[in-house]
Scaffold this motif. Structure first.
Motif, short mmCIF file in Angstrom:
data_model
loop_
_atom_site.label_atom_id
_atom_site.label_comp_id
_atom_site.label_asym_id
_atom_site.label_seq_id
_atom_site.Cartn_x
_atom_site.Cartn_y
_atom_site.Cartn_z
N THR A 29 -15.08 30.61 20.70
CA THR A 29 -14.21 30.76 19.54
C THR A 29 -13.54 29.43 19.20
O THR A 29 -13.47 29.05 18.03
N PHE A 30 -13.04 28.73 20.21
CA PHE A 30 -12.40 27.44 19.95
C PHE A 30 -13.39 26.41 19.42
O PHE A 30 -13.06 25.62 18.53
N LEU A 35 -15.28 23.52 14.56
CA LEU A 35 -16.30 23.15 13.57
C LEU A 35 -15.87 23.53 12.15
O LEU A 35 -16.08 22.75 11.21
N VAL A 36 -15.24 24.69 12.01
CA VAL A 36 -14.76 25.09 10.69
C VAL A 36 -13.67 24.13 10.19
O VAL A 36 -13.68 23.72 9.03
N PHE A 37 -12.76 23.75 11.08
CA PHE A 37 -11.71 22.81 10.68
C PHE A 37 -12.27 21.45 10.33
O PHE A 37 -11.78 20.78 9.41
N ILE A 38 -13.31 21.00 11.03
CA ILE A 38 -13.94 19.71 10.69
C ILE A 38 -14.59 19.78 9.32
O ILE A 38 -14.46 18.86 8.51
N ARG A 55 -2.74 18.46 6.95
CA ARG A 55 -2.38 19.77 7.50
C ARG A 55 -3.51 20.34 8.35
O ARG A 55 -3.27 20.90 9.42
N ILE A 56 -4.74 20.21 7.86
CA ILE A 56 -5.89 20.72 8.61
C ILE A 56 -6.06 19.94 9.91
O ILE A 56 -6.44 20.51 10.94
N ALA A 57 -5.76 18.66 9.89
CA ALA A 57 -5.88 17.84 11.10
C ALA A 57 -4.93 18.33 12.19
O ALA A 57 -5.27 18.29 13.38
N ILE A 58 -3.76 18.83 11.80
CA ILE A 58 -2.82 19.37 12.79
C ILE A 58 -3.41 20.63 13.43
O ILE A 58 -3.37 20.79 14.66
N TYR A 59 -3.99 21.50 12.63
CA TYR A 59 -4.62 22.70 13.17
C TYR A 59 -5.82 22.35 14.06
O TYR A 59 -6.06 23.00 15.06
N PHE A 60 -6.55 21.31 13.68
CA PHE A 60 -7.66 20.87 14.50
C PHE A 60 -7.16 20.38 15.86
O PHE A 60 -7.77 20.65 16.89
N VAL A 62 -4.42 21.37 17.44
CA VAL A 62 -4.01 22.53 18.22
C VAL A 62 -5.23 23.25 18.79
O VAL A 62 -5.24 23.69 19.95
N THR A 63 -6.28 23.36 18.00
CA THR A 63 -7.51 23.99 18.46
C THR A 63 -8.15 23.18 19.59
O THR A 63 -8.67 23.74 20.55
N SER A 64 -8.10 21.86 19.48
CA SER A 64 -8.64 21.01 20.54
C SER A 64 -7.87 21.18 21.84
O SER A 64 -8.45 21.21 22.92
#
Length: 73
Positions: A29-30, A35-38, A55-60, A62-64
């Motif tokens: 899932t992570f 991949l979706v965030f990239i 903003r998306i980079a911050i979520y990426f 957190v996912t990392s």
């Protein structure tokens, strides 16, 4: 469509964590959400929406960190 697939995989991963304690599907899932965030990050950079891309980079990030946590556990 990819977001729905990742959300479904996340629900299944939560079920597997609570039922058997395995983190395999959480790792998938992570990886999928990364991949979706990239893809979203690249798209926002192409259309020059730098504020949205930040903003998306911050979520990426957190996912990392979540992927790192699952890999070390």
């Amino acid at each position: 469509m990819a977001e729905v697939l990742i959300a479904t995989l996340a629900l299944f991963a939560l079920y597997k964590i609570y039922s058997s304690g395995t983190l395999d599907f959480a790792k998938y899932t992570f990886i999928g959400s990364s991949l979706v965030f990239i893809i979203l990050l690249i798209g926002l950079r192409i259309i020059r929406d730098y504020e949205g891309a930040s903003r998306i980079a911050i979520y990426f990030g957190v996912t990392s960190l979540g992927l790192l946590w699952v890999s070390l556990a």
